[in-house]
Design a protein around this motif. Structure first.
Motif, short mmCIF file in Angstrom:
data_model
loop_
_atom_site.label_atom_id
_atom_site.label_comp_id
_atom_site.label_asym_id
_atom_site.label_seq_id
_atom_site.Cartn_x
_atom_site.Cartn_y
_atom_site.Cartn_z
N GLY A 43 0.83 -1.21 0.00
CA GLY A 43 0.00 0.00 0.00
C GLY A 43 0.85 1.25 0.00
N ASP A 44 0.64 2.10 1.01
CA ASP A 44 1.39 3.36 1.10
C ASP A 44 2.89 3.09 1.20
OD1 ASP A 44 -0.99 4.74 1.03
OD2 ASP A 44 -1.14 4.95 3.21
N ILE A 79 6.88 -12.45 -1.24
CA ILE A 79 6.54 -11.03 -1.43
C ILE A 79 7.20 -10.49 -2.69
CG2 ILE A 79 6.87 -8.72 -0.43
CD1 ILE A 79 6.48 -10.15 2.37
N LEU A 80 8.44 -10.89 -2.95
CA LEU A 80 9.13 -10.45 -4.16
C LEU A 80 8.38 -10.93 -5.40
CD1 LEU A 80 11.45 -9.24 -5.82
CD2 LEU A 80 12.72 -11.38 -5.44
N ALA A 81 7.96 -12.19 -5.42
CA ALA A 81 7.24 -12.72 -6.58
C ALA A 81 5.97 -11.90 -6.83
CB ALA A 81 6.90 -14.20 -6.36
N LYS A 82 5.26 -11.57 -5.77
CA LYS A 82 4.04 -10.77 -5.89
C LYS A 82 4.37 -9.35 -6.37
CE LYS A 82 0.08 -9.08 -3.26
NZ LYS A 82 -0.55 -8.94 -1.93
N ALA A 83 5.43 -8.77 -5.80
CA ALA A 83 5.82 -7.40 -6.18
C ALA A 83 6.21 -7.33 -7.66
CB ALA A 83 6.97 -6.92 -5.30
N LEU A 84 6.93 -8.34 -8.13
CA LEU A 84 7.31 -8.37 -9.54
C LEU A 84 6.07 -8.45 -10.43
CD1 LEU A 84 10.38 -10.76 -9.29
CD2 LEU A 84 10.45 -8.37 -10.06
N ALA A 85 5.10 -9.26 -10.01
CA ALA A 85 3.87 -9.43 -10.80
C ALA A 85 3.04 -8.15 -10.85
CB ALA A 85 3.03 -10.57 -10.23
N SER A 87 4.35 -5.00 -10.32
CA SER A 87 5.21 -3.82 -10.44
C SER A 87 4.78 -2.83 -11.52
CB SER A 87 6.66 -4.25 -10.68
OG SER A 87 6.77 -4.96 -11.90
N SER A 88 4.15 -3.32 -12.59
CA SER A 88 3.79 -2.42 -13.69
C SER A 88 2.58 -1.55 -13.36
CB SER A 88 3.51 -3.22 -14.97
OG SER A 88 2.40 -4.07 -14.77
N ARG A 89 1.78 -1.97 -12.38
CA ARG A 89 0.57 -1.20 -12.06
C ARG A 89 0.54 -0.64 -10.63
NH1 ARG A 89 -0.50 -6.52 -12.60
NH2 ARG A 89 -1.45 -7.63 -10.85
N ASN A 90 1.58 -0.93 -9.86
CA ASN A 90 1.61 -0.46 -8.48
C ASN A 90 3.01 0.10 -8.18
OD1 ASN A 90 1.91 -0.23 -5.68
ND2 ASN A 90 0.71 -2.05 -5.22
N PHE A 95 8.78 -0.33 -6.40
CA PHE A 95 9.85 0.04 -5.47
C PHE A 95 10.32 -1.19 -4.70
CE2 PHE A 95 10.66 0.81 -0.95
CZ PHE A 95 11.82 1.57 -1.01
N LEU A 96 9.36 -1.93 -4.17
CA LEU A 96 9.67 -3.09 -3.33
C LEU A 96 10.42 -4.16 -4.11
CD1 LEU A 96 9.31 -4.16 -0.47
CD2 LEU A 96 7.06 -5.03 -1.14
N ALA A 97 10.04 -4.41 -5.34
CA ALA A 97 10.71 -5.41 -6.16
C ALA A 97 12.20 -5.07 -6.32
CB ALA A 97 10.04 -5.53 -7.52
N GLY A 98 12.48 -3.81 -6.63
CA GLY A 98 13.87 -3.38 -6.79
C GLY A 98 14.68 -3.51 -5.52
#
Length: 196
Positions: A43-44, A79-85, A87-90, A95-98
């Motif tokens: 989220g934030d 969490i990384l797998a979710k962040a990568l998925a 990343s293009s819309r959130n 940020f978190l993926a990187g």
């Protein structure tokens, strides 16, 4: 990595881990589940940054990994797998993926540095890390913990090396996700994969 360890990593739940009995760089992992929840929501940005900071500074300090680290890596991998998925819309996920890719590279470098030194064999099973004999007291007492750190062998050699080995194993179990990252994360993901 054995199939047993792979299955353990796949099925482990946050509630399976007695975080309050696992050491970190600055105490115990009691608050880790709350921080995972903040990251998972993506989220934030500010709360995500705060939780990421709390986790990473407690999981690794000057090349040293802790009892909570391999378990935390399991959940950060998810969490990384979710962040990568996402990343293009959130933007928070982006940020978190990187940040997580950079942190994974740091953890793997710690593993390699430790692996180059003489060390014991890791415990046979990831789950062995939660044997009662390795867990710290139910009640957190800072003075008692400090006294335990002054003992000659605060962590048996095989347990200590397992902090490193199973942190590597946790990342290794997400290799497929790391091989299919969005193009903009290809460089950091390649750096992680090279260390696997």
């Amino acid at each position: 990595m054995t199939e047993e360890n792979r299955a353990y990593i796949t099925h482990l739940k946050v509630t399976d881990v007695p975080w309050h009995r696992l050491t970190t760089a600055y105490g115990r992992g009691t608050d880790f589940p709350e921080h995972f929840a903040v990251l998972e929501q993506m989220g934030d940005l500010e709360p995500v940054k705060d939780s990421l900071y709390e986790l990473t500074t407690n999981m690794e300090h000057q090349g040293t990994l802790w009892h909570a680290t391999p378990f935390a890596m399991v959940f950060l991998g998810r969490i990384l797998a979710k962040a990568l998925a996402e990343s293009s819309r959130n933007p928070t996920a982006h940020f978190l993926a990187g940040e997580l890719l950079d942190f994974f590279a740091c953890i793997l470098q710690c593993f390699h540095d430790g692996d180059e030194m003489e060390h014991a064999a890791p415990l046979p099973c990831f789950s062995d890390l939660l044997k009662e004999e390795y867990l710290w007291s139910e009640e957190y007492d800072e003075e008692e913990d400090e006294m335990r750190y002054e003992e000659d062998e605060v962590f048996p050699d095989d347990l200590f090396y397992s902090f490193y080995y199973y942190s590597w194993a946790a990342v290794k179990s997400y290799q497929d996700a790391l091989e299919q990252v969005p193009a903009e994360f290809a460089g950091p993901a390649a750096a992680v994969l090279k260390l696997l």
